[in-house]
Scaffold this motif. Structure first.
Motif, PDB file in Angstrom:
ATOM      1  N   PHE A   1       5.913  12.243  75.488  1.00 24.67           N
ATOM      2  CA  PHE A   1       5.028  12.275  74.484  1.00 24.67           C
ATOM      3  C   PHE A   1       4.999  11.512  73.523  1.00 24.67           C
ATOM      4  N   SER A   2       3.656  11.019  72.908  1.00 30.58           N
ATOM      5  CA  SER A   2       3.603  10.062  71.794  1.00 30.58           C
ATOM      6  C   SER A   2       3.821  10.974  70.585  1.00 30.58           C
ATOM      7  N   LEU A   3       4.239  10.155  69.428  1.00 29.31           N
ATOM      8  CA  LEU A   3       4.315  11.146  68.154  1.00 29.31           C
ATOM      9  C   LEU A   3       3.090  11.610  67.737  1.00 29.31           C
ATOM     10  N   PRO A   4       3.124  12.823  67.263  1.00 33.66           N
ATOM     11  CA  PRO A   4       1.745  13.468  66.733  1.00 33.66           C
ATOM     12  C   PRO A   4       1.154  12.634  65.535  1.00 33.66           C
ATOM     13  N   PRO A   5      -0.179  12.342  65.653  1.00 34.61           N
ATOM     14  CA  PRO A   5      -0.617  11.419  64.840  1.00 34.61           C
ATOM     15  C   PRO A   5      -0.415  11.617  63.403  1.00 34.61           C
ATOM     16  N   HIS A   6      -0.352  13.059  62.926  1.00 32.64           N
ATOM     17  CA  HIS A   6       0.089  13.003  61.485  1.00 32.64           C
ATOM     18  C   HIS A   6       1.305  12.556  60.988  1.00 32.64           C
ATOM     19  N   VAL A   7       2.279  12.702  62.090  1.00 32.07           N
ATOM     20  CA  VAL A   7       3.450  12.299  61.874  1.00 32.07           C
ATOM     21  C   VAL A   7       3.791  10.533  61.885  1.00 32.07           C
ATOM     22  N   LYS A   8       2.822  10.108  62.468  1.00 29.68           N
ATOM     23  CA  LYS A   8       2.696   8.556  62.608  1.00 29.68           C
ATOM     24  C   LYS A   8       2.288   8.081  61.409  1.00 29.68           C
ATOM     25  N   GLU A   9       1.202   8.904  60.787  1.00 36.22           N
ATOM     26  CA  GLU A   9       0.465   8.517  59.691  1.00 36.22           C
ATOM     27  C   GLU A   9       1.408   8.732  58.295  1.00 36.22           C
ATOM     28  N   ALA A  10       2.224   9.443  58.420  1.00 33.28           N
ATOM     29  CA  ALA A  10       3.208   9.890  57.350  1.00 33.28           C
ATOM     30  C   ALA A  10       4.243   8.658  57.218  1.00 33.28           C
ATOM     31  N   ILE A  11       4.515   8.189  58.632  1.00 30.39           N
ATOM     32  CA  ILE A  11       5.685   7.352  58.566  1.00 30.39           C
ATOM     33  C   ILE A  11       4.981   5.861  58.002  1.00 30.39           C
ATOM     34  N   LYS A  12       3.623   5.493  58.479  1.00 31.82           N
ATOM     35  CA  LYS A  12       2.959   4.332  58.066  1.00 31.82           C
ATOM     36  C   LYS A  12       2.887   4.481  56.523  1.00 31.82           C
ATOM     37  N   GLN A  13       2.646   5.653  56.178  1.00 32.98           N
ATOM     38  CA  GLN A  13       2.129   5.758  54.642  1.00 32.98           C
ATOM     39  C   GLN A  13       3.365   5.621  53.978  1.00 32.98           C
ATOM     40  N   ALA A  14       4.338   6.096  54.392  1.00 34.86           N
ATOM     41  CA  ALA A  14       5.942   5.762  53.658  1.00 34.86           C
ATOM     42  C   ALA A  14       6.247   4.216  53.323  1.00 34.86           C
ATOM     43  N   ILE A  15       5.970   3.532  54.476  1.00 33.75           N
ATOM     44  CA  ILE A  15       6.159   2.098  54.383  1.00 33.75           C
ATOM     45  C   ILE A  15       5.180   1.376  53.621  1.00 33.75           C
TER      46      ILE A  15
ATOM     47  N   ALA B   1       6.340  15.712  57.603  1.00 36.43           N
ATOM     48  CA  ALA B   1       4.910  15.910  57.997  1.00 36.43           C
ATOM     49  C   ALA B   1       5.284  16.748  59.459  1.00 36.43           C
ATOM     50  N   ALA B   2       5.928  16.596  60.272  1.00 34.74           N
ATOM     51  CA  ALA B   2       6.135  17.232  61.485  1.00 34.74           C
ATOM     52  C   ALA B   2       6.411  18.861  61.290  1.00 34.74           C
ATOM     53  N   LEU B   3       7.351  18.981  60.346  1.00 34.43           N
ATOM     54  CA  LEU B   3       7.551  20.167  59.965  1.00 34.43           C
ATOM     55  C   LEU B   3       6.687  21.190  59.312  1.00 34.43           C
TER      56      LEU B   3
ATOM     57  N   LEU C   1      12.350  16.867  52.090  1.00 28.81           N
ATOM     58  CA  LEU C   1      12.707  17.160  53.704  1.00 28.81           C
ATOM     59  C   LEU C   1      13.573  18.211  53.674  1.00 28.81           C
ATOM     60  N   ARG C   2      14.562  18.435  52.791  1.00 26.89           N
ATOM     61  CA  ARG C   2      15.336  19.447  52.787  1.00 26.89           C
ATOM     62  C   ARG C   2      14.786  20.807  52.761  1.00 26.89           C
ATOM     63  N   LYS C   3      13.873  20.814  51.669  1.00 22.11           N
ATOM     64  CA  LYS C   3      13.033  22.020  51.337  1.00 22.11           C
ATOM     65  C   LYS C   3      12.220  22.136  52.683  1.00 22.11           C
ATOM     66  N   ALA C   4      11.679  21.319  53.064  1.00 18.88           N
ATOM     67  CA  ALA C   4      11.040  21.844  54.355  1.00 18.88           C
ATOM     68  C   ALA C   4      11.725  22.575  55.588  1.00 18.88           C
ATOM     69  N   ILE C   5      12.944  21.866  55.731  1.00 20.60           N
ATOM     70  CA  ILE C   5      13.975  22.287  56.638  1.00 20.60           C
ATOM     71  C   ILE C   5      14.312  23.692  56.340  1.00 20.60           C
TER      72      ILE C   5
ATOM     73  N   SER D   1      17.500  19.384  66.418  1.00 20.73           N
ATOM     74  CA  SER D   1      17.186  17.807  66.615  1.00 20.73           C
ATOM     75  C   SER D   1      15.612  17.902  66.757  1.00 20.73           C
ATOM     76  N   MET D   2      15.066  16.706  65.877  1.00 17.49           N
ATOM     77  CA  MET D   2      13.630  16.532  66.039  1.00 17.49           C
ATOM     78  C   MET D   2      13.104  15.791  67.320  1.00 17.49           C
ATOM     79  N   SER D   3      14.054  15.200  68.127  1.00 19.02           N
ATOM     80  CA  SER D   3      13.793  14.659  69.274  1.00 19.02           C
ATOM     81  C   SER D   3      12.977  15.043  70.346  1.00 19.02           C
ATOM     82  N   LYS D   4      13.056  16.586  70.631  1.00 19.86           N
ATOM     83  CA  LYS D   4      12.580  17.052  71.647  1.00 19.86           C
ATOM     84  C   LYS D   4      11.482  17.778  71.232  1.00 19.86           C
ATOM     85  N   THR D   5      11.319  18.603  69.939  1.00 17.85           N
ATOM     86  CA  THR D   5      10.307  19.352  69.574  1.00 17.85           C
ATOM     87  C   THR D   5       9.060  18.522  69.012  1.00 17.85           C
TER      88      THR D   5
END
Ligand SMILES: Cc1ncc(COP(=O)(O)O)c(C=O)c1O
Length: 390
Positions: A50-64, A281-283, A80-84, A234-238
């Motif tokens: 699968f490809s990354l969910p679009p909102h996750v892609k967007e959050a990575i782009k925005q961070a950069i 964004a993923a969590l 992230l620690r709070k979200a986890i 792991s975030m790899s599979k989910t």
């Protein structure tokens, strides 16, 4: 000074105990066949199609875009620690998870390393299932521990034999289980907890496949019932983030947490910042993707299971989770004498890659493993070839 003299000063090192990974050999052969223009099916190792969910892609782009590209806390950005922590309380029922007792790691693999390195002293034993994803025993050895392999199908009964063994310091759980796809029932998890509790030892729970679970089965986190659990994710599979390298761990032991923190600082010193924003964004974002991915994996599971059931040589174990199909060699073709030969024979006859069972431990003798994480059409075509191969 010449190079040979320098070489001779290199002494033995614990890393020499570790292999290069047997599946790499099969992968090299598949890649070579691909280079020669042959059609091959990459079922030798598991990587979500699968490809990354679009909102996750967007959050990575925005961070950069927003220049969030600097050093972060080595245990992970606070958001992230709070979200986890919130996810662990909500979904895994790990009631005491807080941003202060979770760490962000470079994939589940790195979480496993910092866990075992923090937990074990030289010679400490860890009970692990046989068969087991190759890296677990290797990481335990790297941490100077000793893996004790017990058959996964009688895991709880077998561990009772170690009731009086004081060298056993932890029991490892991986449900859903790589390579067999086995999912422990809540009762079995309780059995493992009783054993660990009676000995006063830790459970190390690798929950990398918590979301790749089929037929409505329930994933149970041992950490929801037993405080002395180190829970790894792991975030790899989910979220199909395998190449971005991100995972996380929880422990409520302050001693272990401090050790894990030190190890992170002196090794990775934090996961790359943009990926961490993607993980937030993923969590915290919509979770529909996870359900859709799960049903697609289940569809693939059914396709490959049905095909392998009809094959002349193989008898599959129906996986309750993960994207692996474990298959017993019920009849050996004339040219084939073991699992390794079978892997190469199948590759040669059909172009389908698989992994020989023994790489996962002695209990894998006479088995091979297929990964069905590749896209559905690829899995379907490969399955037809496996069904008919002679
Ligand atoms: C059982 C198990 N645990 C942990 C991992 C680690 O995954 P990652 O390092 O990509 O998060 C894997 C990867 O295949 C796995 O099979």
């Amino acid at each position: 000074m010449n190079c040979r003299m320098k070489q001779s000063t290199i002494g033995r090192n614990i890393v020499d105990e570790i292999s290069f990974g047997a599946i790499v050999k099969i992968r090299d052969q598949l890649l070579e066949m691909q280079r020669q223009g042959k059609k091959v099916y990459r079922l030798e190792s598991g990587d979500p199609s699968f490809s990354l969910p679009p909102h996750v892609k967007e959050a990575i782009k925005q961070a950069i875009e927003n220049n969030k590209t600097h050093y972060t806390d080595s245990t992970g950005i606070p958001e992230l620690r709070k979200a986890i922590a919130e996810k662990l309380v909500r979904k895994n029922k790990i009631k005491d998870a807080t941003p202060e007792n979770v760490i962000v790691s470079n994939g589940g693999m790195n979480a496993l390393y910092v866990t075992f390195r923090s937990l074990l002293s030289p010679g400490d034993e860890v009970i692990i299932p046989d068969p087991m994803w190759t890296e677990i025993a290797e990481i335990i050895k790297l941490a100077e521990g000793v893996p004790i392999r017990l058959p996964v199908e009688n895991y709880i009964e077998e561990m009772q034999k170690y009731e009086d063994d004081d060298k056993v310091k932890a029991v490892f759980v991986n449900s859903p289980h790589n390579p067999t796809g086995l999912v422990f029932t809540p009762k079995q998890i309780d059995g493992i907890i009783s054993f660990a509790e009676s000995k006063g030892i830790f459970i190390v729970s690798d929950e990398a496949y918590e979301d790749v679970i089929f037929d409505g089965r329930e994933h149970v986190s041992p950490g929801s019932k037993y405080d002395n659990t180190i829970s790894l994710f792991s975030m790899s599979k989910t979220y199909a983030m395998s190449g971005l390298r991100i995972g996380y761990a929880h422990t409520n032991s302050e001693i272990l947490y401090d050790r894990m923190k030190k190890l992170l600082r002196c090794t990775i010193n934090g996961v790359n910042s943009a990926t961490q924003y993607g993980a937030v964004a993923a969590l915290t974002g919509p979770q529909e993707f996870v359900g859709q991915m799960r049903s697609e994996y289940q569809k693939r599971r059914d396709i490959i299971f049905n095909a392998v059931s009809k094959s002349r040589y193989l008898e599959p174990v129906k996986p309750g989770g993960t994207f692996y199909l474990w298959a017993k060699i019920k009849e050996y073709p004339k040219e084939v004498k073991d699992s390794w030969d079978m892997t190469y024979y199948l590759l040669d006859k059909t172009g389908v890659g698989s992994s020989p069972g023994p790489v996962f431990g002695p209990a894998g003798d006479g088995y091979i493993r297929f990964a069905f994480s590749a896209d559905t059409e690829h899995v379907r075509e490969a399955s037809e070839l496996i069904e008919k191969f002679e």
